[in-house]
Design an enzyme around this catalytic site. Structure first.
Site, short mmCIF file in Angstrom:
data_model
loop_
_atom_site.label_atom_id
_atom_site.label_comp_id
_atom_site.label_asym_id
_atom_site.label_seq_id
_atom_site.Cartn_x
_atom_site.Cartn_y
_atom_site.Cartn_z
N LYS A 52 -3.86 -50.19 19.58
CA LYS A 52 -3.96 -51.89 18.97
C LYS A 52 -3.15 -52.64 20.43
CE LYS A 52 -1.60 -51.65 15.09
NZ LYS A 52 -1.57 -50.11 15.04
N PHE A 95 2.71 -41.14 26.45
CA PHE A 95 3.47 -39.87 26.76
C PHE A 95 4.28 -39.32 25.45
CE2 PHE A 95 8.23 -39.44 27.87
CZ PHE A 95 8.11 -37.89 28.19
N ASP A 100 4.26 -35.98 20.90
CA ASP A 100 4.69 -35.84 19.46
C ASP A 100 3.55 -35.04 18.78
OD1 ASP A 100 6.51 -36.81 17.32
OD2 ASP A 100 4.74 -38.20 16.74
N ASP A 104 4.31 -32.17 16.13
CA ASP A 104 3.98 -32.37 14.73
C ASP A 104 2.68 -31.71 13.76
OD1 ASP A 104 6.01 -33.98 14.43
OD2 ASP A 104 4.86 -35.71 14.02
N ARG A 109 -5.63 -38.64 16.27
CA ARG A 109 -4.91 -39.79 16.70
C ARG A 109 -5.66 -40.73 17.20
NH1 ARG A 109 0.08 -41.79 16.55
NH2 ARG A 109 1.06 -39.59 16.99
N ASP A 171 14.74 -37.09 14.05
CA ASP A 171 13.54 -36.98 13.10
C ASP A 171 13.30 -35.40 13.10
OD1 ASP A 171 11.51 -37.80 11.32
OD2 ASP A 171 10.35 -38.17 12.89
N LYS A 197 13.74 -44.22 17.85
CA LYS A 197 12.61 -43.58 17.75
C LYS A 197 11.46 -44.55 18.02
CE LYS A 197 9.22 -40.58 16.00
NZ LYS A 197 8.73 -39.65 14.86
N PHE A 236 10.40 -53.30 10.60
CA PHE A 236 8.86 -52.97 10.77
C PHE A 236 8.83 -51.50 10.14
CE2 PHE A 236 5.65 -50.66 13.58
CZ PHE A 236 4.93 -51.91 13.45
N ASP A 240 6.38 -49.83 7.33
CA ASP A 240 5.55 -48.88 7.48
C ASP A 240 5.70 -47.66 6.65
OD1 ASP A 240 3.48 -48.91 9.75
OD2 ASP A 240 4.27 -46.62 10.20
N ASP A 241 7.05 -47.26 6.35
CA ASP A 241 7.32 -46.36 5.45
C ASP A 241 6.58 -46.56 4.02
OD1 ASP A 241 8.68 -44.88 7.30
OD2 ASP A 241 10.35 -45.13 6.62
#
Length: 352
Positions: A52, A95, A100, A104, A109, A171, A197, A236, A240-241
């Site tokens: 975005k 990056f 990430d 994970d 993506r 995390d 993060k 924010f 999101d969670d």
């Protein structure tokens, strides 16, 4: 007539090809073989411009507010430098995301395979992520070395990068998908993770970069924006969670995975605070399991515990506190409350 949102974004996107060409030329000067130049170009184009672009665009928006000008009235050479700072954040984001996704073991993506899963890439993506970060400092040196705030830009990028990596570390060691242990979770730990993060590089960094460029560099002003933008960034991420659990895929543009991925999310932390022994047993058994049935049991439990109402109350409380902080901002050295009001407006009640 001011540019609309789509035109503003397109103007920003148009600068990316110039940036790529500059980086290509640097590799040519190093006499890199063509295959390496082509690889780096492909990595830049695949990983950097597809999102975005909110972080990069925020540098431009903030600069315009602080200068009191419309985007189309900024001289072309001035706009290029502002946009370049925005793209440096997007390179930083690229990056983080490339590395990430490997950590994970993510599959997609931005609606395409993660870079490390592209045929022929694999572990080369580790080095590619380093090169995305390295591009930031090559570009800053080329375009800002003569400016009085050059060292401020370097310090800021280095500091925020390290802060983000600290958040990522906590995390990773908290949300181990192989060993689910809800005893590791606390709201305090969640707060640290999301502030470090996400909040520093997504909210504070764009504003601080624009401030340096317009000459607002007093520590008191940087503290003022940090005191608003870091808790705003935390809000924010809490949002999101919440949307990951309670939003629909059509609404948020993705399928929420926090429950299956054993994430130390705000939602599960709220549930742990008020869970009965039976409810805690249900969470211990089902949270972090790669099962649709286990995931649904957790979601049903969250609904029955009234987490949605807790979120609504949290949102109104934090927004009230942020508005009060913004109202007290000292504008005597050139800082403007509108910068912070604009950020809050983009986050409050968002649904995606």
């Amino acid at each position: 007539m001011p540019l609309d949102k789509a035109a503003t974004k397109q103007k920003f996107v148009d600068e990316f090809s110039v940036l790529v060409e500059e980086l290509r030329e640097i590799l040519v000067q190093y006499k890199m073989p063509q295959e390496a130049i082509d690889w780096y170009t492909r990595s830049l184009n695949y990983n950097t411009p597809g999102g975005k672009l909110n972080r990069g665009l925020s540098v431009v928006d903030t600069y315009c507010i602080l200068k009191g000008v419309d985007l189309e009235t900024i001289p072309a050479d001035e706009y290029k430098k502002v946009a370049l700072l925005g793209w440096c954040i997007e390179l930083l984001q690229a990056f983080f995301l490339v590395s990430d996704d490997m950590m994970d073991a993510s599959k997609t993506r931005r609606d395409q395979p993660c870079w490390y899963l592209v045929p022929g890439v694999d572990n080369i993506a580790i080095n590619d992520s380093f090169m995305l970060e390295g591009a930031i400092y090559v570009l800053l040196k080329k375009h800002f070395r003569q400016d009085s705030y050059y060292v401020d830009l370097l310090d800021l990028f280095h500091e925020v990068t390290f802060q983000t990596e600290l958040g990522q570390l906590l995390d990773l060691i908290t949300s181990d998908e192989e060993h689910v242990d809800l005893d590791k979770y606390t709201l305090e730990k969640h707060s640290f993770i999301v502030r470090f993060k996400t909040a520093y590089y997504s909210f504070y960094l764009p504003v601080a970069l624009a401030m340096f460029m317009v000459g607002i560099n007093d520590d008191a002003d940087l503290d003022q924006v940090r005191d608003v933008l870091i808790p705003l960034g935390e809000y924010f991420q809490v949002q999101d969670d919440f949307l990951d659990c309670f939003g629909t895929p059509e609404q948020i543009g993705k399928i929420g995975t926090d429950i299956k991925d054993n994430k130390c999310s705000w939602v599960v932390n709220q549930a742990l605070l008020k869970a009965t022994p039976e409810q805690r047993q249900l969470l211990d058994t089902n949270y972090g399991q790669k099962s649709d049935e286990c995931e649904q049991k957790c979601k049903d439990l969250f609904v029955s515990m009234g987490i949605e109402q807790i979120y609504t109350e949290y949102e109104e409380k934090i927004v009230g506190e942020l508005k009060a902080k913004i109202e007290k901002i000292d504008e005597s050295r050139g800082l403007k409350k509108d910068v912070l009001t604009s950020f809050l407006g983009k986050v409050y009640k968002r649904s995606k």
